[in-house]
Design a protein around this motif. Structure first.
Motif, short mmCIF file in Angstrom:
data_model
loop_
_atom_site.label_atom_id
_atom_site.label_comp_id
_atom_site.label_asym_id
_atom_site.label_seq_id
_atom_site.Cartn_x
_atom_site.Cartn_y
_atom_site.Cartn_z
N TYR A 142 19.35 -38.93 -0.29
CA TYR A 142 21.19 -38.52 -0.88
C TYR A 142 21.33 -38.50 -1.68
O TYR A 142 20.21 -38.37 -2.73
N GLN B 36 24.26 -38.21 -4.97
CA GLN B 36 25.58 -38.91 -5.79
C GLN B 36 26.21 -38.28 -7.15
O GLN B 36 25.42 -38.57 -8.00
N PHE C 167 19.20 -48.47 2.04
CA PHE C 167 19.17 -47.73 0.17
C PHE C 167 18.22 -48.50 -0.31
O PHE C 167 18.03 -49.54 -0.62
N GLY C 168 17.78 -47.75 -0.64
CA GLY C 168 16.67 -47.94 -2.47
C GLY C 168 18.03 -47.51 -3.23
O GLY C 168 18.25 -47.37 -3.09
N PRO C 169 17.12 -48.24 -4.52
CA PRO C 169 18.37 -48.45 -5.80
C PRO C 169 18.29 -47.21 -6.41
O PRO C 169 19.63 -47.31 -7.13
N GLY D 236 31.12 -39.64 -2.99
CA GLY D 236 30.55 -40.13 -2.25
C GLY D 236 29.48 -39.20 -1.90
O GLY D 236 28.94 -38.48 -2.59
N LEU D 237 28.36 -39.41 -1.05
CA LEU D 237 27.36 -39.17 -1.09
C LEU D 237 26.93 -38.00 -0.05
O LEU D 237 27.93 -37.66 1.54
N PHE E 222 19.57 -40.97 -4.21
CA PHE E 222 19.27 -42.02 -3.04
C PHE E 222 18.81 -41.50 -2.09
O PHE E 222 18.33 -40.48 -1.14
N ARG F 272 18.23 -41.87 -11.53
CA ARG F 272 19.52 -41.39 -11.86
C ARG F 272 18.74 -40.50 -13.13
O ARG F 272 18.13 -40.72 -13.17
N LEU G 296 24.06 -35.43 2.05
CA LEU G 296 22.34 -35.43 2.23
C LEU G 296 21.81 -33.96 1.97
O LEU G 296 22.31 -32.96 1.78
#
Lengths: 113, 110
Positions: free
Chosen positions: A35, A37, A104-106, A42-43, A90, A109, A45
């Motif tokens: 995803y 963001q 979810f992963g961290p 919001g996220l 993400f 950025r 896909l």
């Protein structure tokens, strides 16, 4: 059990450069997702995979590629980076699709200048 | 195209008060997620709602799903500061895809 891990945490790219965002999960989950963001949103896909060797496009796949050679890994490739790809990315996984919790992963950025 | 709308977008409330966040979606779906996101952090799954009439509760949060009305609610009971975060709903479509709402930023004041 580390869950879902992503590398790098932060990256600055110049326009036109390429890079691969790494995602690994150690929960033996079949389903994995990428995803993005954008700030305050919001996220969305990008791509998803239902198992090793199987991938499919999500809502916003243009400018990205994925592969799934193993159950654990689901890298996301950016070719010819553009400022519009500045976002937080993400990765997520779930055991068997969207009837169960996604983990979810961290996040990574990414800034494209 | 599936559209998911949350309201309110921003909610400031006092500790101890109750409030409800609404999530409306535009096409048929019988599966919906609620997530929490703290600033600068990843998403944490709160609830997975898998059928019409589903209701789930965890602590001060309760989520419900009405697939006929295409509406889910996240009810907060006796809010505490620790609930301050952004809450997202996400609706499943085409089997393996999620469409997210824009999020509700909740601030709980002492």
């Amino acid at each position: 059990n580390a869950g879902v891990t992503q590398t790098p945490k932060f990256r600055i790219l110049k326009i036109g450069q390429s890079m691969t965002l790494q995602c690994t999960q150690d929960m033996n989950h079949n389903y994995m997702y990428w995803y993005r963001q954008d700030p305050g949103m919001g996220l969305k896909l990008i791509y998803y995979s239902v198992g090793a060797g199987i991938t499919d496009k999500g809502e916003v796949p243009n400018g990205y590629n994925v592969s799934r050679s193993t159950t654990e890994d689901f890298p996301l490739r950016l070719e010819l980076a553009a400022p519009s790809q500045t976002s937080v990315y993400f990765c997520a996984s779930s055991p068997q699709g969207l009837t169960e919790t996604q983990y979810f992963g961290p996040g990574t950025r990414l800034l494209v200048l | 195209e599936l559209k998911v709308e949350q309201n309110p977008l921003f909610l400031s409330m006092q500790e101890g008060k109750n409030y409800t966040i609404y999530c409306n979606y535009s096409t048929t779906s019988d599966r919906l997620y609620w997530y929490r996101q703290d600033p600068g952090k990843s998403l944490e799954s709160l609830f997975v709602l898998l059928s019409n009439g589903a209701v789930k509760q965890e602590g001060r949060l309760m989520a419900s799903l009405d697939t006929k009305a295409r509406l889910s609610t996240l009810h907060i009971t006796a809010a505490v500061h620790d609930l301050s975060a952004t809450y997202f709903c996400a609706v499943v479509y085409a089997g393996n895809m999620l469409t997210f709402g824009g999020g509700t930023r909740l601030m709980v004041k002492p």
